[in-house]
Design an enzyme around this catalytic site. Sequence first.
Site, PDB file in Angstrom:
ATOM      1  N   CYS A   1     -15.556  28.996  37.704  1.00 37.38           N
ATOM      2  CA  CYS A   1     -14.685  30.350  37.579  1.00 37.38           C
ATOM      3  C   CYS A   1     -14.755  30.314  36.194  1.00 37.38           C
ATOM      4  CB  CYS A   1     -13.998  30.673  38.355  1.00 37.38           C
ATOM      5  SG  CYS A   1     -12.066  30.077  37.247  1.00 37.38           S
TER       6      CYS A   1
ATOM      7  N   GLN B   1      -0.378  38.466  70.546  1.00 35.47           N
ATOM      8  CA  GLN B   1       1.452  37.911  69.936  1.00 35.47           C
ATOM      9  C   GLN B   1       1.400  37.124  71.145  1.00 35.47           C
ATOM     10  OE1 GLN B   1       2.546  38.308  67.256  1.00 35.47           O
ATOM     11  NE2 GLN B   1       2.005  40.119  66.289  1.00 35.47           N
TER      12      GLN B   1
ATOM     13  N   ASP C   1      -6.041  36.647  55.976  1.00 44.40           N
ATOM     14  CA  ASP C   1      -5.732  37.153  54.408  1.00 44.40           C
ATOM     15  C   ASP C   1      -4.223  36.790  54.019  1.00 44.40           C
ATOM     16  OD1 ASP C   1      -4.007  38.314  56.946  1.00 44.40           O
ATOM     17  OD2 ASP C   1      -3.108  39.073  54.711  1.00 44.40           O
TER      18      ASP C   1
ATOM     19  N   ASP D   1       1.354  46.486  66.400  1.00 51.99           N
ATOM     20  CA  ASP D   1       1.652  45.161  67.398  1.00 51.99           C
ATOM     21  C   ASP D   1       2.840  44.637  67.092  1.00 51.99           C
ATOM     22  OD1 ASP D   1       1.807  44.392  64.974  1.00 51.99           O
ATOM     23  OD2 ASP D   1       0.877  42.258  65.427  1.00 51.99           O
TER      24      ASP D   1
ATOM     25  N   CYS E   1     -12.280  28.702  34.456  1.00 52.40           N
ATOM     26  CA  CYS E   1     -12.806  26.770  34.031  1.00 52.40           C
ATOM     27  C   CYS E   1     -13.535  27.072  33.480  1.00 52.40           C
ATOM     28  CB  CYS E   1     -13.378  26.521  35.196  1.00 52.40           C
ATOM     29  SG  CYS E   1     -11.115  25.858  36.315  1.00 52.40           S
TER      30      CYS E   1
ATOM     31  N   GLY F   1       1.886  37.080  64.361  1.00 53.16           N
ATOM     32  CA  GLY F   1       2.854  36.217  64.395  1.00 53.16           C
ATOM     33  C   GLY F   1       2.448  34.733  63.964  1.00 53.16           C
TER      34      GLY F   1
ATOM     35  N   CYS G   1     -14.923  23.276  38.969  1.00 57.21           N
ATOM     36  CA  CYS G   1     -14.968  24.845  39.172  1.00 57.21           C
ATOM     37  C   CYS G   1     -15.566  25.291  38.162  1.00 57.21           C
ATOM     38  CB  CYS G   1     -13.691  25.374  39.459  1.00 57.21           C
ATOM     39  SG  CYS G   1     -13.315  26.601  39.536  1.00 57.21           S
TER      40      CYS G   1
ATOM     41  N   HIS H   1      -8.502  32.373  39.302  1.00 52.51           N
ATOM     42  CA  HIS H   1      -8.851  31.194  39.460  1.00 52.51           C
ATOM     43  C   HIS H   1      -8.846  30.594  40.702  1.00 52.51           C
ATOM     44  CE1 HIS H   1      -9.786  26.423  39.775  1.00 52.51           C
ATOM     45  NE2 HIS H   1      -8.320  26.594  40.213  1.00 52.51           N
TER      46      HIS H   1
ATOM     47  N   ASP I   1      -3.480  47.447  57.206  1.00 53.45           N
ATOM     48  CA  ASP I   1      -3.156  47.478  58.560  1.00 53.45           C
ATOM     49  C   ASP I   1      -1.386  47.846  58.568  1.00 53.45           C
ATOM     50  OD1 ASP I   1      -2.277  45.331  56.622  1.00 53.45           O
ATOM     51  OD2 ASP I   1      -1.713  43.736  58.259  1.00 53.45           O
ATOM     52  N   SER I   2      -0.800  47.218  58.665  1.00 58.00           N
ATOM     53  CA  SER I   2       0.683  47.741  59.147  1.00 58.00           C
ATOM     54  C   SER I   2       1.166  48.072  60.206  1.00 58.00           C
ATOM     55  CB  SER I   2       0.808  48.950  58.447  1.00 58.00           C
ATOM     56  OG  SER I   2       1.821  49.309  58.053  1.00 58.00           O
ATOM     57  N   GLY I   3       1.679  46.295  60.804  1.00 53.89           N
ATOM     58  CA  GLY I   3       2.325  46.447  61.954  1.00 53.89           C
ATOM     59  C   GLY I   3       3.708  45.676  61.901  1.00 53.89           C
ATOM     60  N   GLY I   4       3.523  44.125  62.589  1.00 52.08           N
ATOM     61  CA  GLY I   4       4.962  43.543  62.927  1.00 52.08           C
ATOM     62  C   GLY I   4       4.656  42.868  61.887  1.00 52.08           C
ATOM     63  N   PHE I   5       3.963  42.715  61.276  1.00 51.13           N
ATOM     64  CA  PHE I   5       4.757  41.773  60.181  1.00 51.13           C
ATOM     65  C   PHE I   5       5.328  42.524  59.285  1.00 51.13           C
ATOM     66  CE2 PHE I   5       3.034  43.234  56.544  1.00 51.13           C
ATOM     67  CZ  PHE I   5       1.928  44.108  56.960  1.00 51.13           C
TER      68      PHE I   5
END
Lengths: 363, 363
Positions: free
Chosen positions: B301, B184, B261, B142, B304, B211, B299, B330, B88-92
Amino acid sequence: MFKLIAKDGNARTGILKTAHGKIETPFFMPVATKTAVKYLDPKDLEEIGIQAIISNAFVLSLRPGIQTIKKAGGIHKFMNFHNAIFTDSGGFQKIKDSFYIKSTDKGLILKSPFDGKKQLLTPKELMKIQNTLDSDIAMVLDEMPLYTQSKKEIELAVERTHKWAEECIKHHKNKKQLLFGIAQGGLHKDLREKSAKFISKLKFDGFAFGGLAIGEPEKQTYAMINSQVKHFPENKPRYLMGVGCPKQLINAIAAGADCFDSTFPTQNARHNTLFTSTGKLVIKNSKYKNDLKPIDKNCDCYICKNYTRAHIRHLMKLGEPNGLRYCTYHNIYFINNLMKQIRKAIKEKRFDKFRKEFLRKFK
Amino acid sequence: MFKLIAKDGNARTGILKTAHGKIETPFFMPVATKTAVKYLDPKDLEEIGIQAIISNAFVLSLRPGIQTIKKAGGIHKFMNFHNAIFTDSGGFQKIKDSFYIKSTDKGLILKSPFDGKKQLLTPKELMKIQNTLDSDIAMVLDEMPLYTQSKKEIELAVERTHKWAEECIKHHKNKKQLLFGIAQGGLHKDLREKSAKFISKLKFDGFAFGGLAIGEPEKQTYAMINSQVKHFPENKPRYLMGVGCPKQLINAIAAGADCFDSTFPTQNARHNTLFTSTGKLVIKNSKYKNDLKPIDKNCDCYICKNYTRAHIRHLMKLGEPNGLRYCTYHNIYFINNLMKQIRKAIKEKRFDKFRKEFLRKFK
């Protein structure tokens, strides 16, 4: 504790038994000053086949402190590394301005790199620290003279080193832990011999060439090794401290050294210099921008099997931690693999040919 | 491309098919802006069970450049990650001072964080970049209004976002790549609904709430999700961008979101805040100095199972990269495992109970 398996010229291969497994010599130890090799976990090290690492006893006595490591059940359990661990903290601190203040008859006066606090590190204190850390091999406290000092000063440092060596033996109480002595002598053949003779008479499990590879001409390094190696007993391992450059390693093995440690491969990795079968490669170089080959086509490491020069260059250009990790992994693998090949060559009595071939190819 | 498997209230679980495998929803993506999740290799991510990551198309167009990634055979081969990759690569970018200059009818005017060079990023250009990177899921361009802007400004941003969405569809040429739209509307219910209705009528493979989670009161976040979710089609995945806090994730899933994300878990890890089954744990805290327990006893993992709080605290106190690596591993495992448990709970129609229990325990 040490069993010599084969000799080829002065080069040797053998097995050093420790409380955490057998180490095939010659071997190289990555440096884990603070219980971590930068960017590589113990799991990575074991995957690479690293037989031993070295940590810094003085640093650990300050952070986290020996009681914390004792409570964890010793340095192995604390950091979760299952192979051999060496610890040291002697005269080599002298080349680190952040540590060294001065040397007295009683010991080294060091300062904490964390809060600047001064402390006297005596042979007794260093033995207590290492005994408690419960590393597999402890190194004595030594005074390392700089080769630029006067012969008189170097001689005094050698004498102090000898006195401390005896004190270390006296205060070494951990029965599972091996203790290695360190010989000094600057660039003076007579002092080097004198020190090797003295130290090798003491009851140590191994012997180190100290104060070398600290900036002196390389020829001198080998001359000093040669003058001491003949006095070190055959049936004990010989440790050349602070060497990790591929060419120097192979030449020092030719001179009879068995054991090495250095931050050279890891620091080079972090500064974009990678070792390959044809020599050094500077990964940031623009010619690797679209290079889809591995770092070294002759390398079997996880990085060379999975990542391209183009990707690693991109990560290194942007300072991404994964780039540092990949480069570190490769360099450590390269050195460890070189050691493996050397051991094989010695066993097969073709070490000198292997060495010459390596030096011809490794630009 | 998306198959809904089960619903429990508004929470859903399903399967999103991509060119690099199926993703079980709900799922969380670690952020690999520059083709690397800081301190975790693709191998670690696959070991953890990460189904998808997200990279930044604009950043990659600058470094290493799309041609380098194209020559490598696309973003998967370039970085050697085998599961799904979003870009992605938009309004954020707007909330990042290092990138954003302004927005015009044609596109976003961004500056390079590397050399400050200005560039107009149009819908067409962003589609070309993402088509070439060959990620599995591309996001539209966006314009993200800040919720502090006037309603008039937000309305204009929404209209621009809609116009760009249509242009993105027109210029999206990679048949293997899915394309997600973004709705949005700031904190205005009517604009949120209007945007969701408009975007959901376009031929997208998934729909994002844009947004949100950028500083507004949390209650408002869910109110806005609720106002849009009912207009998004049931048979398409719904992506709440920028959310990675455990509590917000579980609440957003309750509201009907499927995909997330955020750098939240990785950034928290690097700043000593670890997620556990009983809430946050600040590993630098002195009470962990001699604590031989794992970060989280519940946990499974690798960290841990192998390292203690005492060791990790020591590494983090001294800024050792391995500490950052262990903490990152972790936290990502924790979030990924939370998603797994949530999927199971939805299938077994006990999600709301699971959510309440989690929120009660997670302090």
